[in-house]
Design an enzyme around this catalytic site. Structure first.
Site, PDB file in Angstrom:
ATOM      1  CG  ASP A  60     -12.580  40.703 -13.103  1.00 15.62           C
ATOM      2  OD1 ASP A  60     -12.332  40.886 -11.896  1.00 15.62           O
ATOM      3  OD2 ASP A  60     -13.538  41.230 -13.688  1.00 15.62           O
ATOM      4  CD  GLU A 152      -9.548  47.958  -7.338  1.00 16.06           C
ATOM      5  OE1 GLU A 152     -10.543  47.991  -6.579  1.00 16.06           O
ATOM      6  OE2 GLU A 152      -9.358  47.090  -8.205  1.00 16.06           O
TER       7      GLU A 152
END
Length: 258
Positions: A60, A152
């Protein structure tokens, strides 16, 4: 006839030491037999150990990885391992978009690498505005991986606000793209916000220090595992996150179908 002297009985301390030695040896044998169940193997082309038990590997990226040479990236291979997919950061909050996304999105498809887009969720911002930001930037095509919500940070918001906002974003995105989004998070956030609230959604879990997957989550919905943030690949300057798909190739081919 003289009898040989009898050996004195082993004192309690001796038995404890002997028992400790046996326990250590037993644990060592167990550890050696289980520590490589994921077939961790160092792959020079990627600069890290990879769990070769799994067939599908990917990365990613975002603008932090600078400008990527996609032709080089497509060709890189280490033994039987290549980069099979890439997730690209598209948006964050209500207005931010990744400055490399448009190019990365276009180039990944050009070189034939399976692609997906993710949104970095900001709990301080209205979830519907965040969904609109993503929809405005991301146009999906056949073969693309499902959208991802990256959760997150808490930004000082209480759990009930975060859970409500996440649920709203997921609902809007699923309705727009007609595919169930994936939730990216770590084990702590999974336990705090996802488990029991979004059990029907597929997961992508991060855990850099893990040797095994069993303690990440028992849910069969776990699709991806981000196992390292210090991989390398030709075509990308610096370190890049590495991920693995936790199911078989047949399941991989069905992911994202609408």
């Amino acid at each position: 006839m003289t009898k040989p002297p009898r050996n004195p009985p082993l004192p309690l301390k001796g038995w404890l030491i002997l028992g400790g030695v046996v326990l250590v040896v037993s644990l060592g044998i167990w550890w050696l037999s289980h520590r490589n169940e994921n077939e961790w193997t160092y792959v020079r082309s990627f600069g890290i150990r990879l769990p070769l038990r799994y067939a599908i590997h990917g990365i990613d990226v975002s603008h932090h990885n600078a400008r990527i040479d996609w032709d080089k990236l497509k060709k890189v291979q280490g033994g039987s391992v290549r980069i099979d997919f890439v997730y690209l950061k598209a948006t964050e909050g209500a207005t931010h978009f990744d400055r490399e996304f448009a190019r990365n999105w276009r180039e990944a498809r050009r070189v034939g690498m399976r692609r997906g887009a993710y949104h970095f969720y900001n709990p301080r911002v209205y979830s519907n505005l965040q969904a609109e930001n993503f929809i405005k930037r991301v146009t999906m095509q056949a073969g693309d991986l499902p959208p991802v919500l990256d959760l997150e940070i808490e930004a000082g918001k209480p759990p009930e606000i975060i859970i409500k906002g996440v649920g709203n974003w997921l609902s809007i995105i699923e309705k727009q793209y007609r595919v169930r989004p994936i939730i990216y998070t770590n084990e702590h956030f999974y336990q705090k916000y996802i488990a029991g609230n979004f059990d029907e959604y597929p997961l992508w879990l991060a855990g850099y220090s893990r040797v095994h997957l069993n303690d990440l989550a028992e849910s069969t919905n776990v699709l991806f595992w981000q196992h390292s943030e210090r991989g390398v690949a030709d075509g990308i300057r610096g370190y890049v996150d590495f991920n693995v798909f936790l199911h078989d190739v047949e399941t991989w081919q069905e992911i994202g179908k609408r």
